[in-house]
Design an enzyme around this catalytic site. Structure first.
Site, PDB file in Angstrom:
ATOM      1  CE1 TYR A 204       2.205   5.479  -3.612  1.00  0.00           C
ATOM      2  CE2 TYR A 204       0.752   3.613  -3.999  1.00  0.00           C
ATOM      3  CZ  TYR A 204       2.021   4.119  -3.834  1.00  0.00           C
ATOM      4  OH  TYR A 204       3.100   3.267  -3.887  1.00  0.00           O
ATOM      5  N   GLY A 205      -3.384   9.114  -3.069  1.00  0.00           N
ATOM      6  CA  GLY A 205      -4.705   9.616  -3.461  1.00  0.00           C
ATOM      7  C   GLY A 205      -4.707  10.983  -4.107  1.00  0.00           C
TER       8      GLY A 205
ATOM      9  CB  CYS B  51      -3.387   0.614  -2.317  1.00  0.00           C
ATOM     10  SG  CYS B  51      -3.528   2.377  -2.662  1.00  0.00           S
ATOM     11  CG  ASN B  52      -9.765   0.690  -2.523  1.00  0.00           C
ATOM     12  OD1 ASN B  52     -10.686   0.002  -2.941  1.00  0.00           O
ATOM     13  ND2 ASN B  52      -9.354   0.627  -1.268  1.00  0.00           N
ATOM     14  CB  THR B  53      -5.335   5.186  -4.668  1.00  0.00           C
ATOM     15  OG1 THR B  53      -6.210   5.514  -3.586  1.00  0.00           O
ATOM     16  CG2 THR B  53      -5.091   6.404  -5.511  1.00  0.00           C
TER      17      THR B  53
ATOM     18  CG  ASP C 274      -1.785   1.204   1.378  1.00  0.00           C
ATOM     19  OD1 ASP C 274      -2.372   1.615   0.357  1.00  0.00           O
ATOM     20  OD2 ASP C 274      -1.902   1.769   2.488  1.00  0.00           O
ATOM     21  CB  SER C 275       0.189   4.797  -0.395  1.00  0.00           C
ATOM     22  OG  SER C 275      -0.926   4.831   0.488  1.00  0.00           O
TER      23      SER C 275
ATOM     24  CB  CYS D 193      -9.327   4.685   1.189  1.00  0.00           C
ATOM     25  SG  CYS D 193      -7.657   5.015   1.818  1.00  0.00           S
ATOM     26  CB  THR D 194      -6.614  -0.301   2.384  1.00  0.00           C
ATOM     27  OG1 THR D 194      -5.511   0.492   1.932  1.00  0.00           O
ATOM     28  CG2 THR D 194      -7.139  -1.146   1.241  1.00  0.00           C
ATOM     29  CG  HIS D 195      -4.784   4.664   4.952  1.00  0.00           C
ATOM     30  ND1 HIS D 195      -4.340   4.276   3.708  1.00  0.00           N
ATOM     31  CD2 HIS D 195      -3.681   5.066   5.642  1.00  0.00           C
ATOM     32  CE1 HIS D 195      -3.022   4.443   3.646  1.00  0.00           C
ATOM     33  NE2 HIS D 195      -2.598   4.924   4.810  1.00  0.00           N
TER      34      HIS D 195
HETATM   35  N1  DGL Z   1      -4.818   3.169   1.116  1.00  0.00           N
HETATM   36  C1  DGL Z   1      -4.971   3.731  -0.184  1.00  0.00           C
HETATM   37  C2  DGL Z   1      -6.280   3.271  -0.824  1.00  0.00           C
HETATM   38  O1  DGL Z   1      -6.784   2.212  -0.523  1.00  0.00           O
HETATM   39  C3  DGL Z   1      -4.805   5.197  -0.407  1.00  0.00           C
HETATM   40  C4  DGL Z   1      -4.019   6.015   0.527  1.00  0.00           C
HETATM   41  C5  DGL Z   1      -3.302   7.180  -0.105  1.00  0.00           C
HETATM   42  O2  DGL Z   1      -3.939   8.162  -0.521  1.00  0.00           O
HETATM   43  O3  DGL Z   1      -2.091   7.061  -0.215  1.00  0.00           O
HETATM   44  O4  DGL Z   1      -6.826   3.943  -1.661  1.00  0.00           O
END
Ligand code: DGL
Length: 267
Positions: free
Chosen positions: A45-46, A76-78, A13-14, A187-189
């Site tokens: 990343y977003g 990570c979705n992004t 992930d990021s 988002c996985t966060h």
């Molecule tokens: N955890 C990431 C996701 O699932 C994004 C976090 C980020 O913006 O870096 O989209």
């Protein structure tokens, strides 16, 4: 067990968000050796361009390849919307698992007919997300909410400060006002904010994420390719391209799986 099955699975992930997915994988597949990369030197990343994210994903994928990983999970979705198609072209033989916001299950579950999506700007602006809505959300109203700033706070281990609470409240309020009874954590966060979110939304509002589904998809691919590990529980190892000390200090807050060795991932 075939020798190839002993190889590790790479998860990345990021930053620390993918740990919410890693926990599901660890629980479902204890015999797997897991490698986790947090690309913390390049977070978030977003708010970055798809080209930049693709480049980062290739760097991380090459690292996992050099470590002999038998499969790769983009937790990570992004990163998935930006880079999955590219990675599949580069590594056609590699079992790859990505993430996407849980639009399909949310559309099936909603009773009010209104679904909310909390996700990064990058995910919500992507063509892949538009295609997901086209495919699965024709019969429901979808309210999307980008959440700049949340990821940065979670990265510091902040899951309930007044600042975070206020920011999150501002993102959740429009969804509730619109009548959402199902909120996608895209988002996985964000699964780390479930306790706080549960305080903010009425008890009949469901919060949905896809971490467990991703773990099951990984299991399916490993079984299919005869790569599933068996035997005693194996270790999880961590790398970060950010500050290893900071990562090591946050890890115990977000990860209960032990093996908290953080190294510097330099790519
Ligand atoms: N955890 C990431 C996701 O699932 C994004 C976090 C980020 O913006 O870096 O989209």
């Amino acid at each position: 067990m075939a020798e190839a099955a002993q190889a590790p699975v790479g998860v990345f992930d990021s930053g620390v968000g993918g740990l919410s997915v890693l926990a599901e994988i660890r629980q479902l597949l204890p015999a797997e050796s897991l490698l986790y990369v947090a690309d913390g030197g390049h977070i978030p990343y977003g708010e970055k361009s798809p080209e930049f994210i693709r480049e980062r994903c290739h760097q991380v994928a090459e690292f996992f390849h050099s470590q002999g990983a038998k499969a790769l999970v983009i937790a990570c979705n992004t990163a998935t919307v930006a880079a999955m198609a590219d990675l599949r072209r580069t590594y056609p033989q590699w079992p790859l698992v990505g993430m996407e916001p849980a639009v399909k299950p949310a559309a099936a579950a909603t009773r009010s007919g209104v679904v909310g999506v909390l996700a990064t700007t990058g995910t919500l602006q992507s063509a892949k997300f538009a295609a997901l809505l086209d495919r699965f959300a024709n019969d429901v109203r979808v309210i999307t909410q980008p959440c700049p700033g949340l990821v940065e706070l979670i990265e510091t281990g902040d899951l309930h400060s007044p600042v975070l609470r206020q920011l999150l409240q501002g993102y959740v309020a429009p969804l509730l006002e619109a009548g959402c009874d199902t909120v996608i954590l895209g988002c996985t966060h964000y699964p780390f904010l479930r306790p706080l979110l549960s305080e903010m939304v009425p008890a009949d509002v469901s919060l949905i994420d896809t971490g467990a589904a991703v773990a099951r998809q990984l299991q399916r691919l490993l079984v299919q390719d005869d790569l599933l590990a068996s035997g005693p529980a194996r270790a999880t190892r961590f790398w970060t391209s950010g500050d290893p000390k900071q990562f090591e200090s946050i890890l115990p807050v977000l990860w209960q799986g032990g093996s908290t060795v953080a190294r510097w991932f330099t790519a």
